[in-house]
Motif scaffolding. Structure first.
Motif, PDB file in Angstrom:
ATOM      1  N   LYS A  42      38.118 -16.390  -2.641  1.00 48.87           N
ATOM      2  CA  LYS A  42      37.256 -17.556  -1.641  1.00 48.87           C
ATOM      3  C   LYS A  42      37.091 -16.743  -0.312  1.00 48.87           C
ATOM      4  CE  LYS A  42      37.994 -22.098  -3.380  1.00 48.87           C
ATOM      5  NZ  LYS A  42      38.265 -23.290  -3.064  1.00 48.87           N
ATOM      6  N   ILE A  43      35.989 -16.654   0.084  1.00 49.49           N
ATOM      7  CA  ILE A  43      35.751 -16.258   1.636  1.00 49.49           C
ATOM      8  C   ILE A  43      35.237 -17.541   2.435  1.00 49.49           C
ATOM      9  CG2 ILE A  43      34.267 -14.894   3.220  1.00 49.49           C
ATOM     10  CD1 ILE A  43      34.223 -12.750   0.866  1.00 49.49           C
ATOM     11  N   SER A  44      35.898 -17.923   3.463  1.00 43.96           N
ATOM     12  CA  SER A  44      35.546 -19.055   4.157  1.00 43.96           C
ATOM     13  C   SER A  44      35.586 -20.172   3.327  1.00 43.96           C
ATOM     14  CB  SER A  44      34.350 -18.635   5.019  1.00 43.96           C
ATOM     15  OG  SER A  44      34.460 -17.593   5.897  1.00 43.96           O
ATOM     16  N   GLY A  45      36.435 -20.285   2.386  1.00 40.16           N
ATOM     17  CA  GLY A  45      36.385 -21.439   1.556  1.00 40.16           C
ATOM     18  C   GLY A  45      35.183 -21.558   0.525  1.00 40.16           C
ATOM     19  N   VAL A  46      34.321 -20.458   0.375  1.00 38.27           N
ATOM     20  CA  VAL A  46      33.403 -20.279  -0.586  1.00 38.27           C
ATOM     21  C   VAL A  46      33.741 -19.355  -1.673  1.00 38.27           C
ATOM     22  CG1 VAL A  46      30.817 -19.803  -0.880  1.00 38.27           C
ATOM     23  CG2 VAL A  46      31.710 -20.729   1.343  1.00 38.27           C
ATOM     24  N   GLU A  47      33.660 -20.018  -3.160  1.00 32.97           N
ATOM     25  CA  GLU A  47      33.847 -18.892  -4.044  1.00 32.97           C
ATOM     26  C   GLU A  47      32.945 -17.923  -3.974  1.00 32.97           C
ATOM     27  OE1 GLU A  47      35.843 -19.739  -6.901  1.00 32.97           O
ATOM     28  OE2 GLU A  47      36.165 -21.786  -6.687  1.00 32.97           O
ATOM     29  N   THR A  48      33.660 -16.566  -4.069  1.00 32.79           N
ATOM     30  CA  THR A  48      32.753 -15.388  -4.029  1.00 32.79           C
ATOM     31  C   THR A  48      33.364 -14.587  -5.286  1.00 32.79           C
ATOM     32  OG1 THR A  48      32.627 -15.857  -1.814  1.00 32.79           O
ATOM     33  CG2 THR A  48      32.175 -13.404  -2.480  1.00 32.79           C
ATOM     34  N   VAL A  49      32.415 -13.666  -5.512  1.00 28.36           N
ATOM     35  CA  VAL A  49      32.708 -12.511  -6.746  1.00 28.36           C
ATOM     36  C   VAL A  49      32.185 -11.189  -6.281  1.00 28.36           C
ATOM     37  CG1 VAL A  49      32.454 -11.931  -9.248  1.00 28.36           C
ATOM     38  CG2 VAL A  49      32.354 -14.352  -8.585  1.00 28.36           C
ATOM     39  N   VAL A  50      32.979 -10.315  -6.293  1.00 27.68           N
ATOM     40  CA  VAL A  50      32.659  -8.977  -5.760  1.00 27.68           C
ATOM     41  C   VAL A  50      32.493  -7.775  -7.147  1.00 27.68           C
ATOM     42  CG1 VAL A  50      33.158  -6.967  -4.383  1.00 27.68           C
ATOM     43  CG2 VAL A  50      33.474  -9.463  -3.534  1.00 27.68           C
ATOM     44  N   LEU A  51      31.470  -7.159  -7.018  1.00 27.48           N
ATOM     45  CA  LEU A  51      31.333  -6.138  -8.292  1.00 27.48           C
ATOM     46  C   LEU A  51      30.769  -4.788  -7.512  1.00 27.48           C
ATOM     47  CD1 LEU A  51      30.800  -5.574 -11.162  1.00 27.48           C
ATOM     48  CD2 LEU A  51      28.391  -6.344 -10.736  1.00 27.48           C
ATOM     49  N   ALA A  52      31.489  -3.700  -7.834  1.00 32.39           N
ATOM     50  CA  ALA A  52      30.972  -2.477  -7.344  1.00 32.39           C
ATOM     51  C   ALA A  52      29.960  -1.793  -8.439  1.00 32.39           C
ATOM     52  CB  ALA A  52      32.459  -1.516  -7.366  1.00 32.39           C
ATOM     53  N   ARG A  53      28.797  -1.693  -7.775  1.00 28.79           N
ATOM     54  CA  ARG A  53      27.615  -1.350  -8.469  1.00 28.79           C
ATOM     55  C   ARG A  53      27.863   0.120  -9.128  1.00 28.79           C
ATOM     56  NH1 ARG A  53      23.982  -1.145  -4.672  1.00 28.79           N
ATOM     57  NH2 ARG A  53      22.982  -2.960  -4.797  1.00 28.79           N
ATOM     58  N   HIS A  54      28.481   0.799  -8.509  1.00 28.75           N
ATOM     59  CA  HIS A  54      28.614   2.416  -9.030  1.00 28.75           C
ATOM     60  C   HIS A  54      29.898   2.519  -9.566  1.00 28.75           C
ATOM     61  CE1 HIS A  54      24.675   3.441  -7.829  1.00 28.75           C
ATOM     62  NE2 HIS A  54      24.869   2.701  -6.727  1.00 28.75           N
ATOM     63  N   GLY A  55      30.680   1.436  -9.750  1.00 29.00           N
ATOM     64  CA  GLY A  55      32.166   1.673 -10.332  1.00 29.00           C
ATOM     65  C   GLY A  55      32.947   1.618  -8.938  1.00 29.00           C
ATOM     66  N   ARG A  56      34.018   1.730  -9.232  1.00 29.95           N
ATOM     67  CA  ARG A  56      35.304   1.429  -8.269  1.00 29.95           C
ATOM     68  C   ARG A  56      35.329   2.709  -7.462  1.00 29.95           C
ATOM     69  NH1 ARG A  56      39.240  -2.900  -9.084  1.00 29.95           N
ATOM     70  NH2 ARG A  56      37.903  -4.557  -8.798  1.00 29.95           N
ATOM     71  N   GLY A  57      35.316   3.844  -8.117  1.00 31.25           N
ATOM     72  CA  GLY A  57      35.093   5.303  -7.497  1.00 31.25           C
ATOM     73  C   GLY A  57      34.052   5.903  -7.438  1.00 31.25           C
ATOM     74  N   HIS A  58      32.958   5.033  -7.210  1.00 34.28           N
ATOM     75  CA  HIS A  58      31.474   5.656  -7.223  1.00 34.28           C
ATOM     76  C   HIS A  58      31.288   6.600  -8.104  1.00 34.28           C
ATOM     77  CE1 HIS A  58      27.962   5.125  -4.557  1.00 34.28           C
ATOM     78  NE2 HIS A  58      27.685   6.036  -5.313  1.00 34.28           N
ATOM     79  N   THR A  59      31.604   6.462  -9.536  1.00 38.09           N
ATOM     80  CA  THR A  59      31.472   7.623 -10.433  1.00 38.09           C
ATOM     81  C   THR A  59      30.130   7.121 -11.614  1.00 38.09           C
ATOM     82  OG1 THR A  59      32.938   5.991 -11.865  1.00 38.09           O
ATOM     83  CG2 THR A  59      33.929   8.015 -10.662  1.00 38.09           C
ATOM     84  N   ILE A  60      29.329   6.238 -11.334  1.00 37.91           N
ATOM     85  CA  ILE A  60      28.358   5.801 -11.940  1.00 37.91           C
ATOM     86  C   ILE A  60      27.082   6.319 -11.245  1.00 37.91           C
ATOM     87  CG2 ILE A  60      27.233   4.150 -13.558  1.00 37.91           C
ATOM     88  CD1 ILE A  60      29.857   2.625 -13.528  1.00 37.91           C
ATOM     89  N   TYR A  61      26.250   7.226 -11.867  1.00 37.43           N
ATOM     90  CA  TYR A  61      25.071   7.603 -11.083  1.00 37.43           C
ATOM     91  C   TYR A  61      24.029   6.403 -11.399  1.00 37.43           C
ATOM     92  CZ  TYR A  61      22.478  10.015 -14.927  1.00 37.43           C
ATOM     93  OH  TYR A  61      21.595   9.979 -15.968  1.00 37.43           O
ATOM     94  N   PRO A  62      22.937   6.309 -10.551  1.00 36.63           N
ATOM     95  CA  PRO A  62      21.936   5.482 -10.363  1.00 36.63           C
ATOM     96  C   PRO A  62      21.272   4.961 -11.836  1.00 36.63           C
ATOM     97  CG  PRO A  62      21.752   6.478  -8.502  1.00 36.63           C
ATOM     98  CD  PRO A  62      22.700   7.274  -9.353  1.00 36.63           C
ATOM     99  N   SER A  63      20.894   6.115 -12.372  1.00 35.84           N
ATOM    100  CA  SER A  63      20.183   5.856 -13.843  1.00 35.84           C
ATOM    101  C   SER A  63      21.246   5.362 -14.837  1.00 35.84           C
ATOM    102  CB  SER A  63      19.536   6.949 -14.190  1.00 35.84           C
ATOM    103  OG  SER A  63      18.814   7.442 -13.326  1.00 35.84           O
ATOM    104  N   ALA A  64      22.610   5.348 -14.614  1.00 33.77           N
ATOM    105  CA  ALA A  64      23.463   5.058 -15.655  1.00 33.77           C
ATOM    106  C   ALA A  64      24.127   3.822 -15.542  1.00 33.77           C
ATOM    107  CB  ALA A  64      24.670   6.141 -15.682  1.00 33.77           C
ATOM    108  N   VAL A  65      23.769   3.135 -14.203  1.00 36.00           N
ATOM    109  CA  VAL A  65      24.441   1.647 -13.895  1.00 36.00           C
ATOM    110  C   VAL A  65      23.728   0.845 -15.157  1.00 36.00           C
ATOM    111  CG1 VAL A  65      24.188  -0.216 -12.230  1.00 36.00           C
ATOM    112  CG2 VAL A  65      24.403   2.103 -11.583  1.00 36.00           C
TER     113      VAL A  65
END
Ligand SMILES: [Zn+2]
Length: 256
Positions: A42-65
């Motif tokens: 929760k951020i400021s009491g609001v349910e929130t979900v975070v997703l890393a678009r390119h993976g945690r270590g920025h390992t997924i290149y744009p066309s492979a997302v």
């Protein structure tokens, strides 16, 4: 109706100081696993979900997302709204490095991406005249003004396939076509969010002038990383202040 905010990108927001009751969930979808585990809390009491678009270590290149898996994972998690962060090149002098842009239109120059959830069964043609959420964009713009952040309330993004950057000829062409900023990730993310009936707004951080501007060095990855690092706090601050103001309203994004 309860809201839940999905954040795509948003590095630094999954900090336990900002997000309470953090849990990490590995999920999968009918389209395969998303780019990263989901960080929920929760951020400021609001349910929130975070997703890393390119993976945690920025390992997924744009066309492979796997854009379908990413949007589907947020839909499954119950997200009603998505705030997506993205680095962009600027195609206009007035959009300076470090500025934020709340884009309202896109030009699609991607080539190898799956654009729809409706590739089997009944044919569905989704209206796309206004691809981004006007309600979210208005709220973000008002919030950015309060925070005195240099930002642009509208803008057309051109999404290219990548991973290479543009040639000068392409960069000039995109300017002539009316694009203001350029990236490799907004399409098909925004398209799939609309198909899923989720309000979606991208917060773009301008990092460079691509390669059209003669007196500037052509863009490099190092340039992007440096400007992103210097300005990451702006995006984080904007998202943190905006989240508690988001409400569930009847929005045309959820229309059909
Ligand atoms: Zn909306």
């Amino acid at each position: 109706m309860k809201i839940k905010i999905g954040i795509i990108g948003g590095s630094g927001l999954d900090d336990p100081k900002l997000m309470k009751g953090i849990r990490e969930r590995r999920v999968t979808t009918p389209y395969g696993p998303p780019s990263s585990p989901l960080t929920t809390g929760k951020i400021s009491g609001v349910e929130t979900v975070v997703l890393a678009r390119h993976g945690r270590g920025h390992t997924i290149y744009p066309s492979a997302v796997n854009f379908r898996a990413n949007i589907h994972a947020l839909k499954q998690a119950g997200c009603t709204h998505i705030l997506a962060t993205t680095a962009v090149g600027s195609l206009r002098t007035r959009i300076r490095p470090g500025d934020l842009v709340l884009m309202d239109q896109f030009l699609d120059f991607t080539r190898h991406r799956i654009m729809t959830f409706h590739d089997k069964g009944a044919v569905v043609h989704t209206p796309m005249a206004e691809p981004f959420c006007g309600t979210l964009s208005g709220l973000l713009s008002r919030t950015a003004r309060e925070l005195k952040l240099r930002h642009h309330a509208r803008g057309t993004v051109v999404t290219i396939e990548g991973p290479r950057f543009s040639t000068k000829a392409e960069s000039h062409m995109f300017r002539k076509l009316g694009a203001d900023i350029i990236n490799m990730s907004t399409v098909p993310e925004v398209v799939l969010a609309r198909e899923a009936g989720i309000c979606y707004q991208a917060i773009a951080m301008s990092t460079d002038y691509d390669c059209w501007k003669e007196e500037e060095e052509p863009v490099t990855w190092e340039m992007i990383v440096r400007i992103m690092g210097e300005n990451a706090e702006k995006v984080k601050g904007l998202i943190l202040k905006a989240i508690p103001r988001i409400q569930y309203t009847d929005c045309s994004c959820r229309g059909t």
